[in-house]
Design an enzyme around this catalytic site. Structure first.
Site, short mmCIF file in Angstrom:
data_model
loop_
_atom_site.label_atom_id
_atom_site.label_comp_id
_atom_site.label_asym_id
_atom_site.label_seq_id
_atom_site.Cartn_x
_atom_site.Cartn_y
_atom_site.Cartn_z
N HIS A 96 -1.98 -5.59 1.11
CA HIS A 96 -3.26 -6.25 0.80
C HIS A 96 -2.96 -7.59 0.15
O HIS A 96 -2.04 -7.69 -0.66
CB HIS A 96 -4.11 -5.41 -0.15
CG HIS A 96 -5.28 -6.16 -0.71
ND1 HIS A 96 -6.48 -6.26 -0.04
CD2 HIS A 96 -5.41 -6.92 -1.82
CE1 HIS A 96 -7.30 -7.02 -0.74
NE2 HIS A 96 -6.67 -7.43 -1.83
N PHE A 141 -15.66 3.13 6.34
CA PHE A 141 -14.27 3.41 6.00
C PHE A 141 -14.00 3.40 4.49
O PHE A 141 -12.88 3.66 4.06
CB PHE A 141 -13.34 2.40 6.70
CG PHE A 141 -13.58 0.96 6.33
CD1 PHE A 141 -13.02 0.40 5.20
CD2 PHE A 141 -14.36 0.14 7.14
CE1 PHE A 141 -13.23 -0.93 4.85
CE2 PHE A 141 -14.58 -1.20 6.82
CZ PHE A 141 -14.01 -1.72 5.67
N LYS A 183 0.83 -1.21 0.00
CA LYS A 183 0.00 0.00 0.00
C LYS A 183 0.87 1.27 0.00
O LYS A 183 2.08 1.20 0.25
CB LYS A 183 -0.92 -0.05 1.22
CG LYS A 183 -1.89 -1.23 1.18
CD LYS A 183 -2.91 -1.17 2.31
CE LYS A 183 -3.91 -2.29 2.19
NZ LYS A 183 -5.00 -2.17 3.18
N ARG A 205 2.30 -7.17 8.85
CA ARG A 205 1.53 -6.12 9.53
C ARG A 205 1.95 -6.01 11.00
O ARG A 205 1.97 -4.91 11.56
CB ARG A 205 0.04 -6.40 9.41
CG ARG A 205 -0.50 -6.14 8.00
CD ARG A 205 -1.84 -6.78 7.83
NE ARG A 205 -2.51 -6.39 6.59
CZ ARG A 205 -3.57 -7.04 6.11
NH1 ARG A 205 -4.06 -8.09 6.76
NH2 ARG A 205 -4.14 -6.63 5.00
N GLU A 244 -9.12 -10.12 -8.64
CA GLU A 244 -8.17 -9.03 -8.42
C GLU A 244 -7.00 -9.08 -9.40
O GLU A 244 -6.56 -8.06 -9.93
CB GLU A 244 -7.68 -9.07 -6.96
CG GLU A 244 -8.79 -8.71 -5.98
CD GLU A 244 -8.44 -8.95 -4.52
OE1 GLU A 244 -7.29 -9.33 -4.22
OE2 GLU A 244 -9.33 -8.75 -3.67
N ASN A 298 -2.13 -0.56 6.97
CA ASN A 298 -1.66 -1.89 7.38
C ASN A 298 -0.71 -2.52 6.35
O ASN A 298 -0.55 -3.72 6.27
CB ASN A 298 -2.84 -2.81 7.71
CG ASN A 298 -3.78 -3.00 6.54
OD1 ASN A 298 -3.56 -2.46 5.45
ND2 ASN A 298 -4.83 -3.78 6.74
N TYR A 329 -12.25 -2.86 -4.20
CA TYR A 329 -12.80 -2.98 -2.84
C TYR A 329 -14.34 -3.01 -2.86
O TYR A 329 -14.96 -2.59 -1.88
CB TYR A 329 -12.32 -1.81 -1.99
CG TYR A 329 -10.89 -1.96 -1.48
CD1 TYR A 329 -10.51 -3.08 -0.73
CD2 TYR A 329 -9.93 -0.98 -1.72
CE1 TYR A 329 -9.20 -3.22 -0.26
CE2 TYR A 329 -8.63 -1.12 -1.25
CZ TYR A 329 -8.27 -2.24 -0.52
OH TYR A 329 -6.99 -2.38 -0.03
N ARG A 356 -1.75 -14.82 3.50
CA ARG A 356 -2.58 -14.21 4.57
C ARG A 356 -1.91 -14.42 5.93
O ARG A 356 -1.92 -13.54 6.77
CB ARG A 356 -3.98 -14.82 4.56
CG ARG A 356 -4.73 -14.67 3.25
CD ARG A 356 -5.42 -13.35 3.08
NE ARG A 356 -6.49 -13.15 4.02
CZ ARG A 356 -7.23 -12.05 4.05
NH1 ARG A 356 -6.99 -11.06 3.19
NH2 ARG A 356 -8.19 -11.91 4.94
N THR A 366 -5.74 -8.12 9.88
CA THR A 366 -6.00 -6.82 9.23
C THR A 366 -5.63 -5.66 10.15
O THR A 366 -5.06 -4.67 9.71
CB THR A 366 -7.50 -6.72 8.85
OG1 THR A 366 -7.84 -7.86 8.06
CG2 THR A 366 -7.78 -5.46 8.07
#
Ligand code: CMP
Length: 143
Positions: free
Chosen positions: A115, A57, A9, A102, A126, A112, A49, A85, A91
């Site tokens: 993704h 948010f 990110k 994270r 995606e 965070n 998203y 993951r 998250t």
């Protein structure tokens, strides 16, 4: 072989964490099959998203993710979706274990660092949203 979509990110790119994230995936034995720096449009992010549309948010998330470039990648390997993951951590960085990406670098829910697709369906969606077929390179290591 399974593939997943991973993005570093804006705050991760700005803090110089692209190499760290890529190194963790490489050392875990996963193979990079697509990679590019993208200053993503709001349209792309609203689509990416879409499951969060309507949540409190959502607008802030899209604004942040479109504020500066992200490193978009596709990684390949056995069980890469679920393993990624695990490597990412929860998250919410406050709940991420030390040793996860994270847990080591995350600031808060909105910042965070990384993704990763949450399942096979979202991974396919995606990957094809962010990359053309030509940008997804199938290759075999010589070693
Ligand atoms: P990501 O894995 O990119 O998927 C959706 C993102 O929404 C998530 O990481 C967080 O960055 C963000 N997010 C989820 N829940 C919240 C929340 N309650 N407040 C702010 N951001 C959130």
């Amino acid at each position: 072989m399974e593939r997943t979509f991973i993005a570093v990110k804006p705050e991760g790119v700005q803090r110089g964490l692209c190499g760290e994230v890529m190194t963790r995936f490489e050392k875990r034995g996963f193979q990079l099959v697509a990679c590019k720096l993208v200053h993503a449009s709001k349209t792309l992010l609203e689509s990416h998203y879409e499951e969060h549309k309507g949540k409190g948010f959502f607008d802030g998330l899209v604004a942040h993710m479109s504020s500066s470039p992200v490193l978009a990648m596709v990684w390949e390997g056995a069980s890469v979706i679920s393993t990624a993951r695990t490597m990412m951590g929860a998250t919410d960085p406050k709940k991420s274990a030390p040793g996860t990406i994270r847990g080591d670098y995350g600031i808060d829910m909105g910042r965070n660092i990384i993704h990763g697709s949450d399942g096979t369906e979202s991974a396919t969606r995606e990957i094809n949203l962010w990359f053309t077929k030509e940008e997804q390179i199938t290759w075999k290591p010589a070693l």
